[in-house]
Write a protein that holds these residues in place. Structure first.
Motif, PDB file in Angstrom:
ATOM      1  N   MET A  29     111.820  -7.426  10.082  1.00 34.37           N
ATOM      2  CA  MET A  29     111.573  -6.048   9.746  1.00 34.37           C
ATOM      3  C   MET A  29     111.195  -5.897   8.270  1.00 34.37           C
ATOM      4  O   MET A  29     110.334  -5.094   7.938  1.00 34.37           O
ATOM      5  N   SER A  30     111.848  -6.665   7.398  1.00 31.97           N
ATOM      6  CA  SER A  30     111.541  -6.520   5.971  1.00 31.97           C
ATOM      7  C   SER A  30     110.126  -6.996   5.663  1.00 31.97           C
ATOM      8  O   SER A  30     109.487  -6.469   4.750  1.00 31.97           O
ATOM      9  N   ARG A  31     109.623  -7.972   6.426  1.00 29.30           N
ATOM     10  CA  ARG A  31     108.242  -8.411   6.181  1.00 29.30           C
ATOM     11  C   ARG A  31     107.254  -7.331   6.567  1.00 29.30           C
ATOM     12  O   ARG A  31     106.238  -7.142   5.899  1.00 29.30           O
ATOM     13  N   LEU A  32     107.564  -6.610   7.639  1.00 31.36           N
ATOM     14  CA  LEU A  32     106.712  -5.492   8.047  1.00 31.36           C
ATOM     15  C   LEU A  32     106.719  -4.421   6.963  1.00 31.36           C
ATOM     16  O   LEU A  32     105.669  -3.902   6.574  1.00 31.36           O
ATOM     17  N   ALA A  33     107.901  -4.098   6.446  1.00 33.48           N
ATOM     18  CA  ALA A  33     108.012  -3.100   5.369  1.00 33.48           C
ATOM     19  C   ALA A  33     107.262  -3.571   4.129  1.00 33.48           C
ATOM     20  O   ALA A  33     106.568  -2.785   3.479  1.00 33.48           O
ATOM     21  N   ASP A  34     107.393  -4.853   3.795  1.00 30.33           N
ATOM     22  CA  ASP A  34     106.671  -5.396   2.638  1.00 30.33           C
ATOM     23  C   ASP A  34     105.168  -5.266   2.826  1.00 30.33           C
ATOM     24  O   ASP A  34     104.437  -4.948   1.888  1.00 30.33           O
ATOM     25  N   GLY A  35     104.702  -5.514   4.051  1.00 34.24           N
ATOM     26  CA  GLY A  35     103.273  -5.394   4.343  1.00 34.24           C
ATOM     27  C   GLY A  35     102.783  -3.963   4.208  1.00 34.24           C
ATOM     28  O   GLY A  35     101.711  -3.705   3.636  1.00 34.24           O
ATOM     29  N   ILE A  36     103.576  -3.020   4.713  1.00 37.01           N
ATOM     30  CA  ILE A  36     103.215  -1.607   4.606  1.00 37.01           C
ATOM     31  C   ILE A  36     103.199  -1.180   3.143  1.00 37.01           C
ATOM     32  O   ILE A  36     102.277  -0.483   2.688  1.00 37.01           O
ATOM     33  N   GLU A  37     104.213  -1.600   2.378  1.00 37.80           N
ATOM     34  CA  GLU A  37     104.259  -1.279   0.953  1.00 37.80           C
ATOM     35  C   GLU A  37     103.045  -1.842   0.224  1.00 37.80           C
ATOM     36  O   GLU A  37     102.463  -1.180  -0.630  1.00 37.80           O
ATOM     37  N   SER A  38     102.656  -3.042   0.572  1.00 40.15           N
ATOM     38  CA  SER A  38     101.503  -3.668  -0.068  1.00 40.15           C
ATOM     39  C   SER A  38     100.232  -2.856   0.189  1.00 40.15           C
ATOM     40  O   SER A  38      99.422  -2.639  -0.716  1.00 40.15           O
ATOM     41  N   VAL A  39     100.062  -2.408   1.426  1.00 44.53           N
ATOM     42  CA  VAL A  39      98.895  -1.586   1.772  1.00 44.53           C
ATOM     43  C   VAL A  39      98.938  -0.274   0.996  1.00 44.53           C
ATOM     44  O   VAL A  39      97.921   0.159   0.427  1.00 44.53           O
ATOM     45  N   GLN A  40     100.111   0.362   0.943  1.00 43.75           N
ATOM     46  CA  GLN A  40     100.229   1.638   0.233  1.00 43.75           C
ATOM     47  C   GLN A  40      99.928   1.478  -1.254  1.00 43.75           C
ATOM     48  O   GLN A  40      99.245   2.312  -1.851  1.00 43.75           O
ATOM     49  N   LEU A  41     100.418   0.404  -1.857  1.00 39.13           N
ATOM     50  CA  LEU A  41     100.158   0.171  -3.277  1.00 39.13           C
ATOM     51  C   LEU A  41      98.681  -0.123  -3.525  1.00 39.13           C
ATOM     52  O   LEU A  41      98.107   0.331  -4.516  1.00 39.13           O
ATOM     53  N   GLY A  42      98.052  -0.862  -2.622  1.00 42.48           N
ATOM     54  CA  GLY A  42      96.618  -1.134  -2.749  1.00 42.48           C
ATOM     55  C   GLY A  42      95.791   0.135  -2.627  1.00 42.48           C
ATOM     56  O   GLY A  42      94.830   0.341  -3.384  1.00 42.48           O
ATOM     57  N   MET A  43      96.176   0.992  -1.686  1.00 40.63           N
ATOM     58  CA  MET A  43      95.472   2.261  -1.524  1.00 40.63           C
ATOM     59  C   MET A  43      95.661   3.146  -2.756  1.00 40.63           C
ATOM     60  O   MET A  43      94.726   3.834  -3.179  1.00 40.63           O
ATOM     61  N   ALA A  44      96.860   3.122  -3.336  1.00 38.36           N
ATOM     62  CA  ALA A  44      97.118   3.910  -4.546  1.00 38.36           C
ATOM     63  C   ALA A  44      96.219   3.443  -5.690  1.00 38.36           C
ATOM     64  O   ALA A  44      95.655   4.265  -6.420  1.00 38.36           O
ATOM     65  N   LYS A  45      96.068   2.134  -5.812  1.00 39.48           N
ATOM     66  CA  LYS A  45      95.207   1.585  -6.869  1.00 39.48           C
ATOM     67  C   LYS A  45      93.756   2.039  -6.667  1.00 39.48           C
ATOM     68  O   LYS A  45      93.095   2.469  -7.616  1.00 39.48           O
ATOM     69  N   GLN A  46      93.278   1.961  -5.437  1.00 39.58           N
ATOM     70  CA  GLN A  46      91.907   2.382  -5.150  1.00 39.58           C
ATOM     71  C   GLN A  46      91.718   3.875  -5.411  1.00 39.58           C
ATOM     72  O   GLN A  46      90.685   4.307  -5.937  1.00 39.58           O
ATOM     73  N   LEU A  47      92.719   4.659  -5.046  1.00 39.28           N
ATOM     74  CA  LEU A  47      92.642   6.102  -5.265  1.00 39.28           C
ATOM     75  C   LEU A  47      92.593   6.424  -6.755  1.00 39.28           C
ATOM     76  O   LEU A  47      91.821   7.288  -7.192  1.00 39.28           O
ATOM     77  N   LEU A  48      93.393   5.731  -7.550  1.00 39.18           N
ATOM     78  CA  LEU A  48      93.355   5.932  -8.998  1.00 39.18           C
ATOM     79  C   LEU A  48      91.982   5.592  -9.564  1.00 39.18           C
ATOM     80  O   LEU A  48      91.457   6.318 -10.425  1.00 39.18           O
ATOM     81  N   GLU A  49      91.403   4.500  -9.097  1.00 40.34           N
ATOM     82  CA  GLU A  49      90.070   4.120  -9.560  1.00 40.34           C
ATOM     83  C   GLU A  49      89.041   5.191  -9.193  1.00 40.34           C
ATOM     84  O   GLU A  49      88.173   5.542  -9.998  1.00 40.34           O
ATOM     85  N   HIS A  50      89.158   5.722  -7.976  1.00 37.58           N
ATOM     86  CA  HIS A  50      88.238   6.773  -7.527  1.00 37.58           C
ATOM     87  C   HIS A  50      88.404   8.033  -8.377  1.00 37.58           C
ATOM     88  O   HIS A  50      87.415   8.639  -8.805  1.00 37.58           O
ATOM     89  N   ALA A  51      89.659   8.417  -8.641  1.00 39.29           N
ATOM     90  CA  ALA A  51      89.914   9.600  -9.466  1.00 39.29           C
ATOM     91  C   ALA A  51      89.363   9.403 -10.878  1.00 39.29           C
ATOM     92  O   ALA A  51      88.787  10.333 -11.457  1.00 39.29           O
TER      93      ALA A  51
END
Length: 83
Positions: free
Chosen positions: A1-23
């Motif tokens: 379960m923690s690996r799944l959570a880590d994977g989701i967190e990684s995706v969310q952090l990557g999306m946040a980085k892309q969103l900041l770049e877009h902004a």
């Protein structure tokens, strides 16, 4: 379960980085940004910040739990605490 959570967190952090770049790109020349676009990116940034904050709190809680567990264990070469 923690690996799944880590994977989701990684995706969310990557999306946040892309969103900041877009902004950043949008704000480079604010004359080309409409009010609707600015409102939309602001809502997206707010949601992303909420995700990142939740990740930080979760990781902080996990680190605190590990640190608490380490305090209960004796250091190498010392006697365990008397309980």
């Amino acid at each position: 379960m923690s690996r799944l959570a880590d994977g989701i967190e990684s995706v969310q952090l990557g999306m946040a980085k892309q969103l900041l770049e877009h902004a950043d790109e949008m704000l480079h020349d604010p004359r080309e940004v409409t009010r609707d676009q600015l409102g939309y990116v602001t809502r997206c940034l707010t949601a992303s910040l909420r995700d990142v904050h939740r990740i930080a709190e979760s990781r902080g809680s996990r680190l605190a739990a590990v640190a608490d567990g380490m305090r209960d264990e004796p250091s190498p070469g010392t006697e365990p605490p008397v309980r």
